[in-house]
Design an enzyme around this catalytic site. Structure first.
Site, PDB file in Angstrom:
ATOM      1  N   SER A   1     -37.037 -16.126 132.840  1.00  0.00           N
ATOM      2  CA  SER A   1     -36.578 -16.350 131.530  1.00  0.00           C
ATOM      3  C   SER A   1     -35.149 -15.960 131.664  1.00  0.00           C
ATOM      4  O   SER A   1     -35.153 -16.063 132.993  1.00  0.00           O
ATOM      5  CB  SER A   1     -37.175 -14.913 130.748  1.00  0.00           C
ATOM      6  OG  SER A   1     -36.945 -13.630 131.752  1.00  0.00           O
TER       7      SER A   1
ATOM      8  N   ASP B   1     -37.674 -19.867 130.704  1.00  0.00           N
ATOM      9  CA  ASP B   1     -38.556 -19.983 129.307  1.00  0.00           C
ATOM     10  C   ASP B   1     -37.753 -19.748 128.597  1.00  0.00           C
ATOM     11  O   ASP B   1     -36.882 -19.444 128.841  1.00  0.00           O
ATOM     12  CB  ASP B   1     -39.268 -18.398 129.985  1.00  0.00           C
ATOM     13  CG  ASP B   1     -40.608 -18.298 128.599  1.00  0.00           C
ATOM     14  OD1 ASP B   1     -41.234 -19.028 128.160  1.00  0.00           O
ATOM     15  OD2 ASP B   1     -41.479 -17.118 129.568  1.00  0.00           O
ATOM     16  N   HIS B   2     -38.443 -19.544 127.083  1.00  0.00           N
ATOM     17  CA  HIS B   2     -37.875 -19.275 126.012  1.00  0.00           C
ATOM     18  C   HIS B   2     -35.948 -19.282 125.268  1.00  0.00           C
ATOM     19  O   HIS B   2     -35.565 -18.521 125.861  1.00  0.00           O
ATOM     20  CB  HIS B   2     -38.214 -17.715 125.835  1.00  0.00           C
ATOM     21  CG  HIS B   2     -39.496 -17.801 124.879  1.00  0.00           C
ATOM     22  ND1 HIS B   2     -40.181 -18.424 124.059  1.00  0.00           N
ATOM     23  CD2 HIS B   2     -40.690 -17.603 125.163  1.00  0.00           C
ATOM     24  CE1 HIS B   2     -41.298 -18.263 123.858  1.00  0.00           C
ATOM     25  NE2 HIS B   2     -41.962 -17.951 124.703  1.00  0.00           N
TER      26      HIS B   2
ATOM     27  N   ASP C   1     -36.911 -23.115 122.388  1.00  0.00           N
ATOM     28  CA  ASP C   1     -37.477 -22.193 121.442  1.00  0.00           C
ATOM     29  C   ASP C   1     -36.830 -22.055 120.768  1.00  0.00           C
ATOM     30  O   ASP C   1     -36.031 -20.519 119.844  1.00  0.00           O
ATOM     31  CB  ASP C   1     -38.310 -20.389 121.775  1.00  0.00           C
ATOM     32  CG  ASP C   1     -38.608 -20.556 120.961  1.00  0.00           C
ATOM     33  OD1 ASP C   1     -38.891 -20.643 119.320  1.00  0.00           O
ATOM     34  OD2 ASP C   1     -39.559 -18.473 121.101  1.00  0.00           O
TER      35      ASP C   1
ATOM     36  N   GLU D   1     -41.111 -25.162 120.781  1.00  0.00           N
ATOM     37  CA  GLU D   1     -42.023 -24.411 120.214  1.00  0.00           C
ATOM     38  C   GLU D   1     -42.402 -24.643 119.289  1.00  0.00           C
ATOM     39  O   GLU D   1     -41.153 -24.938 118.326  1.00  0.00           O
ATOM     40  CB  GLU D   1     -41.275 -22.757 120.838  1.00  0.00           C
ATOM     41  CG  GLU D   1     -43.178 -21.604 119.748  1.00  0.00           C
ATOM     42  CD  GLU D   1     -42.694 -20.624 120.757  1.00  0.00           C
ATOM     43  OE1 GLU D   1     -43.503 -19.324 119.792  1.00  0.00           O
ATOM     44  OE2 GLU D   1     -41.769 -20.189 121.567  1.00  0.00           O
TER      45      GLU D   1
ATOM     46  N   GLU E   1     -41.091  -9.065 123.709  1.00  0.00           N
ATOM     47  CA  GLU E   1     -40.733 -10.744 125.547  1.00  0.00           C
ATOM     48  C   GLU E   1     -39.276 -10.625 125.419  1.00  0.00           C
ATOM     49  O   GLU E   1     -38.814 -11.029 125.095  1.00  0.00           O
ATOM     50  CB  GLU E   1     -41.581 -11.559 125.973  1.00  0.00           C
ATOM     51  CG  GLU E   1     -41.782 -12.052 126.748  1.00  0.00           C
ATOM     52  CD  GLU E   1     -42.700 -13.152 127.327  1.00  0.00           C
ATOM     53  OE1 GLU E   1     -42.878 -12.924 128.369  1.00  0.00           O
ATOM     54  OE2 GLU E   1     -42.011 -14.250 126.774  1.00  0.00           O
TER      55      GLU E   1
ATOM     56  N   HIS F   1     -46.724 -12.266 122.112  1.00  0.00           N
ATOM     57  CA  HIS F   1     -47.180 -11.648 123.744  1.00  0.00           C
ATOM     58  C   HIS F   1     -46.882 -10.224 124.217  1.00  0.00           C
ATOM     59  O   HIS F   1     -47.322  -9.306 123.538  1.00  0.00           O
ATOM     60  CB  HIS F   1     -45.406 -11.869 124.358  1.00  0.00           C
ATOM     61  CG  HIS F   1     -44.412 -13.196 123.703  1.00  0.00           C
ATOM     62  ND1 HIS F   1     -43.669 -13.219 123.549  1.00  0.00           N
ATOM     63  CD2 HIS F   1     -44.861 -13.935 124.385  1.00  0.00           C
ATOM     64  CE1 HIS F   1     -43.112 -14.899 124.008  1.00  0.00           C
ATOM     65  NE2 HIS F   1     -44.198 -15.228 124.345  1.00  0.00           N
ATOM     66  N   GLY F   2     -47.664 -10.046 125.428  1.00  0.00           N
ATOM     67  CA  GLY F   2     -48.130  -8.356 126.005  1.00  0.00           C
ATOM     68  C   GLY F   2     -49.543  -8.438 125.547  1.00  0.00           C
ATOM     69  O   GLY F   2     -50.589  -9.019 125.551  1.00  0.00           O
TER      70      GLY F   2
ATOM     71  N   HIS G   1     -48.862 -20.080 124.711  1.00  0.00           N
ATOM     72  CA  HIS G   1     -47.909 -18.533 124.843  1.00  0.00           C
ATOM     73  C   HIS G   1     -49.318 -17.409 124.743  1.00  0.00           C
ATOM     74  O   HIS G   1     -49.601 -17.114 124.479  1.00  0.00           O
ATOM     75  CB  HIS G   1     -46.967 -18.932 124.300  1.00  0.00           C
ATOM     76  CG  HIS G   1     -45.754 -19.212 124.812  1.00  0.00           C
ATOM     77  ND1 HIS G   1     -44.497 -19.077 124.805  1.00  0.00           N
ATOM     78  CD2 HIS G   1     -45.390 -20.965 124.932  1.00  0.00           C
ATOM     79  CE1 HIS G   1     -44.313 -20.382 126.224  1.00  0.00           C
ATOM     80  NE2 HIS G   1     -44.919 -20.793 125.298  1.00  0.00           N
TER      81      HIS G   1
ATOM     82  N   GLY H   1     -50.596 -15.744 127.251  1.00  0.00           N
ATOM     83  CA  GLY H   1     -51.961 -15.363 127.608  1.00  0.00           C
ATOM     84  C   GLY H   1     -52.589 -14.480 128.769  1.00  0.00           C
ATOM     85  O   GLY H   1     -53.854 -13.898 128.102  1.00  0.00           O
ATOM     86  N   SER H   2     -51.730 -13.151 128.698  1.00  0.00           N
ATOM     87  CA  SER H   2     -51.983 -12.071 129.057  1.00  0.00           C
ATOM     88  C   SER H   2     -53.154 -10.982 128.119  1.00  0.00           C
ATOM     89  O   SER H   2     -52.885 -11.089 127.160  1.00  0.00           O
ATOM     90  CB  SER H   2     -50.905 -11.230 129.454  1.00  0.00           C
ATOM     91  OG  SER H   2     -50.632 -11.680 130.493  1.00  0.00           O
TER      92      SER H   2
ATOM     93  N   ASN I   1     -49.444 -19.321 129.463  1.00  0.00           N
ATOM     94  CA  ASN I   1     -47.965 -18.578 129.873  1.00  0.00           C
ATOM     95  C   ASN I   1     -49.161 -16.914 130.335  1.00  0.00           C
ATOM     96  O   ASN I   1     -49.331 -16.146 129.443  1.00  0.00           O
ATOM     97  CB  ASN I   1     -47.026 -17.995 129.289  1.00  0.00           C
ATOM     98  CG  ASN I   1     -46.245 -19.493 129.089  1.00  0.00           C
ATOM     99  OD1 ASN I   1     -46.634 -20.040 130.137  1.00  0.00           O
ATOM    100  ND2 ASN I   1     -44.759 -19.551 128.947  1.00  0.00           N
TER     101      ASN I   1
ATOM    102  N   ASP J   1     -47.657 -13.502 132.004  1.00  0.00           N
ATOM    103  CA  ASP J   1     -46.887 -12.260 132.631  1.00  0.00           C
ATOM    104  C   ASP J   1     -47.005 -10.777 132.566  1.00  0.00           C
ATOM    105  O   ASP J   1     -46.684 -10.254 133.470  1.00  0.00           O
ATOM    106  CB  ASP J   1     -45.883 -12.533 131.410  1.00  0.00           C
ATOM    107  CG  ASP J   1     -44.554 -11.771 132.195  1.00  0.00           C
ATOM    108  OD1 ASP J   1     -44.598 -11.336 133.423  1.00  0.00           O
ATOM    109  OD2 ASP J   1     -43.037 -11.502 131.155  1.00  0.00           O
TER     110      ASP J   1
END
Length: 357
Positions: free
Chosen positions: A61, A108-109, A143, A173, A181, A225-226, A263, A265-266, A285, A287
């Site tokens: 990033s 990224d982004h 993005d 995107e 994020e 994200h997160g 995006h 994926g966590s 993704n 992170d």
């Protein structure tokens, strides 16, 4: 017997990126894309890629690139992020053959305010291409999902023209990824914007494919994200299926013509990830889970050895016994790397991304 993938070099670039994504789609697998912030995390990715014979994407990033270069470096005009990303890329080009790893290099982004960062990286990439006949990075992401569709794609088309001249792939995107994020906070975004429409994917595909076939689309299907508690995120992978079907019908294309990116994926369920791959996701993704795994390696080590980490001298073995072998950064950073690598190994296997070469 499944055919193995053969690639010309350890850093996957140019046509080899397209070939790898096609292989992934055919084998119902996805590549994990890992945000790195240091040579320690980059090395951990390459170690896992080599051990599992897995193609993994190393990505930075804007903030991660600045940290890689060093927080003491001024980042006016994005120079810290440019130099940090270039440094990371050169490190991976140098070390991937030594590890025996096959990896991609990605950024990224990049929102509109960060496009000067991308411009600097493309300047470096074009210079690298003139010297070596190949790009420095495999791909970059733009993005502009918060902008009107036409403006988003018009800008992406201009960058794809420049990138395709040196064989690079562009990730775009459509729709907004929720959560927070790297300083981008979409926690309060209107939920309707978290779901991309098939007509938007078709518009982007039509415009971009007139320039090059080297592009991927991060279409939003509720991604965040997160990591969030179960039930707090509603993913709808069928949006990807509907978009694929829409494009196949509108343009007379084969099954699953689009290379989709997942995006956030966590923390996602194995079922949602599997459905995403079924509907054409070739990149996931990850992170937040890996950040925790890296830290948890240190935390576990400290909790196990805390009586040896309270002072330079003195521990349960004696008041004059030194503790250097416990607080040496090579010891506890290695524990962080081991935690990171263990989690990344699990992720690769969940994505069916191993034994590829």
């Amino acid at each position: 017997m499944i055919n193995k993938l053969t690639l010309p070099e350890n850093v996957i670039l140019g046509d080899a990126v397209t070939k790898t994504f096609a292989y992934a789609k055919a084998q119902h697998m996805a590549l994990p894309a890992v945000n790195i912030t240091s040579s320690s995390t980059a090395n951990s990715v390459m170690a896992v890629a080599a051990e599992l014979s897995a193609p993994i994407i190393i990505q930075l990033s804007h903030g991660g690139a600045a940290f890689y270069g060093g927080k003491s470096v001024a980042n006016s005009n994005h120079q810290g992020s440019i130099k940090g990303a270039v440094s990371a890329a050169l490190h991976v080009h140098s070390m991937a053959p030594t590890y025996g790893a096959n990896v991609m290099l990605h950024t990224d982004h990049a929102a509109r305010k960060l496009l000067p960062w991308l411009d600097g990286l493309l300047d470096a990439g074009e210079e690298f291409y003139q010297l070596h006949g190949k790009p420095l990075f495999s791909s970059h992401m733009i993005d502009l999902s918060e902008e009107p569709l036409e403006e988003n794609i018009a800008t992406c088309c201009e960058y794809l023209k420049r990138m395709s001249a040196i064989g690079m792939t562009l990730e775009i995107e459509l729709g907004v990824t929720g959560g927070e994020e790297d300083g981008v906070d979409n926690t309060d975004i209107d939920s309707s914007r978290l779901y991309t429409q098939p007509s938007e994917v078709a518009y982007a595909y039509e415009k971009l494919s007139q320039i090059s076939d080297k592009f991927t689309i991060a279409a939003s299907f509720g991604n965040v994200h997160g990591v969030y508690s179960p039930g707090n995120v509603t993913l709808r992978p069928e949006i990807l299926r509907n978009s694929q079907d829409h494009l196949s019908q509108q343009f007379g294309l084969s099954h699953n013509p689009v290379d989709f990116v997942f995006h956030g994926g966590s923390g996602s369920s194995a079922e949602d990830i599997a459905l995403g791959i079924e509907y054409g996701v070739i990149k996931v993704n990850v992170d937040t889970d890996l950040q925790w795994a890296y830290w948890n390696g240190v935390r576990t080590f400290y909790e196990d050895r805390q009586d040896y980490l309270k002072a330079q001298i003195g521990n349960p073995e004696g008041a004059d016994v030194p503790n250097k072998k416990f607080y040496d950064p090579r010891v506890w950073l290695r524990k962080a790397e081991e935690g990171f690598s263990s989690k990344l190994t699990d992720i690769c296997r969940e994505l069916n991304c191993e034994s590829v070469f």
